[in-house]
Design a protein around this motif. Structure first.
Motif, PDB file in Angstrom:
ATOM      1  N   TRP A 106       0.834  -1.196   0.000  1.00  0.00           N
ATOM      2  CA  TRP A 106       0.000   0.000   0.000  1.00  0.00           C
ATOM      3  C   TRP A 106       0.872   1.250   0.000  1.00  0.00           C
ATOM      4  O   TRP A 106       2.057   1.203   0.340  1.00  0.00           O
ATOM      5  CB  TRP A 106      -0.944   0.029   1.207  1.00  0.00           C
ATOM      6  CG  TRP A 106      -0.259   0.123   2.557  1.00  0.00           C
ATOM      7  CD1 TRP A 106       0.094  -0.914   3.363  1.00  0.00           C
ATOM      8  CD2 TRP A 106       0.155   1.319   3.237  1.00  0.00           C
ATOM      9  NE1 TRP A 106       0.700  -0.462   4.501  1.00  0.00           N
ATOM     10  CE2 TRP A 106       0.743   0.916   4.463  1.00  0.00           C
ATOM     11  CE3 TRP A 106       0.091   2.680   2.949  1.00  0.00           C
ATOM     12  CZ2 TRP A 106       1.270   1.819   5.384  1.00  0.00           C
ATOM     13  CZ3 TRP A 106       0.606   3.595   3.867  1.00  0.00           C
ATOM     14  CH2 TRP A 106       1.182   3.164   5.064  1.00  0.00           C
ATOM     15  N   ARG A 124       2.953  -2.496   4.084  1.00  0.00           N
ATOM     16  CA  ARG A 124       2.352  -3.779   3.727  1.00  0.00           C
ATOM     17  C   ARG A 124       1.181  -4.087   4.659  1.00  0.00           C
ATOM     18  O   ARG A 124       1.177  -3.676   5.820  1.00  0.00           O
ATOM     19  CB  ARG A 124       3.377  -4.914   3.833  1.00  0.00           C
ATOM     20  CG  ARG A 124       4.519  -4.827   2.846  1.00  0.00           C
ATOM     21  CD  ARG A 124       5.588  -5.866   3.171  1.00  0.00           C
ATOM     22  NE  ARG A 124       6.621  -5.921   2.149  1.00  0.00           N
ATOM     23  CZ  ARG A 124       7.655  -5.090   2.098  1.00  0.00           C
ATOM     24  NH1 ARG A 124       7.788  -4.139   3.017  1.00  0.00           N
ATOM     25  NH2 ARG A 124       8.552  -5.206   1.136  1.00  0.00           N
ATOM     26  N   ILE A 125       0.225  -4.818   4.128  1.00  0.00           N
ATOM     27  CA  ILE A 125      -0.846  -5.401   4.934  1.00  0.00           C
ATOM     28  C   ILE A 125      -0.662  -6.906   4.883  1.00  0.00           C
ATOM     29  O   ILE A 125      -0.612  -7.496   3.799  1.00  0.00           O
ATOM     30  CB  ILE A 125      -2.242  -5.029   4.397  1.00  0.00           C
ATOM     31  CG1 ILE A 125      -2.427  -3.514   4.399  1.00  0.00           C
ATOM     32  CG2 ILE A 125      -3.334  -5.704   5.231  1.00  0.00           C
ATOM     33  CD1 ILE A 125      -3.736  -3.064   3.764  1.00  0.00           C
ATOM     34  N   THR A 141      -2.562  -7.403   9.811  1.00  0.00           N
ATOM     35  CA  THR A 141      -1.606  -6.498  10.447  1.00  0.00           C
ATOM     36  C   THR A 141      -1.133  -5.485   9.420  1.00  0.00           C
ATOM     37  O   THR A 141      -0.758  -5.858   8.302  1.00  0.00           O
ATOM     38  CB  THR A 141      -0.400  -7.276  10.995  1.00  0.00           C
ATOM     39  OG1 THR A 141      -0.858  -8.273  11.917  1.00  0.00           O
ATOM     40  CG2 THR A 141       0.571  -6.342  11.697  1.00  0.00           C
ATOM     41  N   VAL A 142      -1.153  -4.194   9.788  1.00  0.00           N
ATOM     42  CA  VAL A 142      -0.689  -3.129   8.899  1.00  0.00           C
ATOM     43  C   VAL A 142       0.706  -2.702   9.332  1.00  0.00           C
ATOM     44  O   VAL A 142       0.936  -2.383  10.507  1.00  0.00           O
ATOM     45  CB  VAL A 142      -1.650  -1.926   8.922  1.00  0.00           C
ATOM     46  CG1 VAL A 142      -1.114  -0.796   8.039  1.00  0.00           C
ATOM     47  CG2 VAL A 142      -3.037  -2.343   8.459  1.00  0.00           C
ATOM     48  N   CYS A 144       4.213  -0.248   8.339  1.00  0.00           N
ATOM     49  CA  CYS A 144       4.729   0.897   7.594  1.00  0.00           C
ATOM     50  C   CYS A 144       6.224   0.679   7.371  1.00  0.00           C
ATOM     51  O   CYS A 144       6.936   0.249   8.288  1.00  0.00           O
ATOM     52  CB  CYS A 144       4.478   2.184   8.381  1.00  0.00           C
ATOM     53  SG  CYS A 144       4.779   3.694   7.442  1.00  0.00           S
ATOM     54  N   LYS A 155      -0.892   5.319   8.550  1.00  0.00           N
ATOM     55  CA  LYS A 155      -0.991   3.914   8.944  1.00  0.00           C
ATOM     56  C   LYS A 155      -2.362   3.618   9.536  1.00  0.00           C
ATOM     57  O   LYS A 155      -2.964   2.569   9.264  1.00  0.00           O
ATOM     58  CB  LYS A 155       0.110   3.582   9.955  1.00  0.00           C
ATOM     59  CG  LYS A 155       0.112   2.132  10.408  1.00  0.00           C
ATOM     60  CD  LYS A 155       1.243   1.866  11.384  1.00  0.00           C
ATOM     61  CE  LYS A 155       1.206   0.432  11.896  1.00  0.00           C
ATOM     62  NZ  LYS A 155       2.298   0.164  12.863  1.00  0.00           N
ATOM     63  N   VAL A 158      -4.926   3.385   6.753  1.00  0.00           N
ATOM     64  CA  VAL A 158      -4.861   2.092   6.062  1.00  0.00           C
ATOM     65  C   VAL A 158      -5.442   0.989   6.943  1.00  0.00           C
ATOM     66  O   VAL A 158      -6.116   0.080   6.451  1.00  0.00           O
ATOM     67  CB  VAL A 158      -3.404   1.774   5.668  1.00  0.00           C
ATOM     68  CG1 VAL A 158      -3.299   0.370   5.081  1.00  0.00           C
ATOM     69  CG2 VAL A 158      -2.890   2.801   4.672  1.00  0.00           C
ATOM     70  N   ARG A 159      -5.199   1.068   8.250  1.00  0.00           N
ATOM     71  CA  ARG A 159      -5.743   0.048   9.153  1.00  0.00           C
ATOM     72  C   ARG A 159      -7.270   0.025   9.102  1.00  0.00           C
ATOM     73  O   ARG A 159      -7.883  -1.047   9.060  1.00  0.00           O
ATOM     74  CB  ARG A 159      -5.276   0.308  10.582  1.00  0.00           C
ATOM     75  CG  ARG A 159      -5.642  -0.812  11.555  1.00  0.00           C
ATOM     76  CD  ARG A 159      -5.230  -0.463  12.967  1.00  0.00           C
ATOM     77  NE  ARG A 159      -6.041   0.613  13.513  1.00  0.00           N
ATOM     78  CZ  ARG A 159      -7.262   0.449  14.032  1.00  0.00           C
ATOM     79  NH1 ARG A 159      -7.818  -0.760  14.053  1.00  0.00           N
ATOM     80  NH2 ARG A 159      -7.924   1.480  14.511  1.00  0.00           N
ATOM     81  N   GLY A 162      -8.229   0.668   4.675  1.00  0.00           N
ATOM     82  CA  GLY A 162      -7.581  -0.381   3.893  1.00  0.00           C
ATOM     83  C   GLY A 162      -8.019  -1.761   4.333  1.00  0.00           C
ATOM     84  O   GLY A 162      -8.187  -2.669   3.516  1.00  0.00           O
ATOM     85  N   GLY A 163      -8.226  -1.917   5.653  1.00  0.00           N
ATOM     86  CA  GLY A 163      -8.718  -3.202   6.157  1.00  0.00           C
ATOM     87  C   GLY A 163     -10.069  -3.553   5.568  1.00  0.00           C
ATOM     88  O   GLY A 163     -10.328  -4.707   5.203  1.00  0.00           O
TER      89      GLY A 163
END
Length: 349
Positions: A106, A124-125, A141-142, A144, A155, A158-159, A162-163
């Motif tokens: 990401w 990354r996720i 798990t997110v 950075c 972050k 995205v958590r 993005g989740g």
């Protein structure tokens, strides 16, 4: 004298037999490369792993995250996919098995008051387990690439957002997989590893059997050990559990056959329940392995304080390229159906 009724008169002729290629499709034998598994009646397995990699990759590519006002992000790509996706076929019924570990890339930006980019971040996720048991409640798990206070809001974005995107993509993938299997669509052919022929059946090449691994599965079952011991040695019960032909023995040295001949073996050691545990030891092989190659299966059933049973299967001597297939077979074709019949749960591997 007994009178016999003619089916046709003298002037009539019996109806002609169908010519080759003109018969009813329901009676035509299909997919008989080796003549052993007509119309997928017996157990067979088809790999959908590369198909899954392509489909998941497309679902994670360029997916937008956030509203784009004060921050923006997107999923870039499927970086890695570990595990396998297979479709099991038995008695013309098909069902998918999948256990995957995913890593998705990401990137994101935070904007300043003028709309310019103030902070950028990438990461990354990680999805540790995408399977039939977890697909509707995924853990992730997110990460950075560079953890700083300035990048923490990205972050967190995205958590949260993005989740949601990852979960939606995984749910859509599982639906597509099941619809594809239900419709009977086959994945594009994949290049198979080198094989040797033996008695019209494919077997693991002799060079491959030199590399072996181990399989371990642990289950908890509600019934006491003697019930499981008797079940695993009973022909009729194994036929019912596996929905295929089987032949078991209760004698040391007795032969065993499971999954309509796909598995063959011999009782090497049998120890009935002694108040604490019961033990079954098999000399065991897939019929597609080299004729001289055997593995050893040790099944230990230990009584627990509540009267239930802890069953541990340990198998050694499994050709390395067959190890994952073998473990999936134990779980999906024997122990999970036993769960449904006897009650229990997987507690480790």
């Amino acid at each position: 004298k007994t009178k016999h009724t003619r089916l046709w008169t003298r002037e009539q002729q019996p109806p002609p037999m169908a010519k080759l290629g003109e018969g009813d499709d329901r009676w035509i034998v299909k997919e008989r490369e080796d003549g052993r598994n007509v119309n997928n009646w017996h157990w067979s397995e088809t790999s959908y792993t590369e198909w899954a990699r392509e489909k998941l990759g497309a679902r994670f590519e360029g997916v937008a995250i956030g509203d784009g006002t004060r921050s923006a992000g997107k999923l870039l790509s499927l970086e890695t996919m570990k595990g396998d996706v297979t479709v099991q076929s038995r008695k013309q019924k098909r069902f998918p098995l999948y256990e995957l570990e995913l890593t998705i890339r990401w990137e994101g930006q935070l904007f300043d008051a003028s709309g310019g980019t103030a902070v950028e971040a990438k990461g990354r996720i990680k999805v540790p387990d995408l399977s039939e048991e977890t697909y509707d409640d995924l853990e992730m798990t997110v990460l950075c690439d560079e953890e700083t206070d300035a990048k923490r809001p990205l972050k967190e974005l995205v958590r949260k957002e993005g989740g949601k995107a990852v979960r939606a993509a995984c749910l859509a993938f599982v639906r597509e997989l099941k619809e594809t299997v239900m419709k009977g669509h086959e994945p594009p052919p994949q290049k198979a590893p080198p094989r040797e022929r033996f008695n019209a059946g494919y077997v693991a090449a002799s060079a491959e059997t030199a590399k072996t691994g181990a399989v371990k599965v642990v289950y908890s079952y509600n019934p006491p050990p003697h019930v499981l011991y008797e079940t695993l040695l009973d022909t009729q019960r194994i036929r019912g559990i596996t929905a295929s032909d089987a032949s078991m023995s209760t004698e040391v040295g007795g032969k065993l056959m499971m999954f309509s001949g796909a598995v063959e073996g011999e009782n090497a050691e049998l120890k009935p329940f002694d108040g604490e545990r019961a033990v079954i030891k098999w000399k065991w092989r897939f019929s597609t392995w080299q004729p001289s190659h055997w593995s050893t299966v040790l099944i230990t059933m230990v009584k627990q304080d509540d009267g239930s049973t802890k069953l541990t299967l340990e198998q050694t001597g499994v050709p390395e390229d067959e190890r994952e297939r073998t473990e999936r077979g134990w779980k999906g074709m024997l122990f999970e159906p036993m769960n449904a019949m006897l009650g229990g749960r997987v507690i480790g591997a």
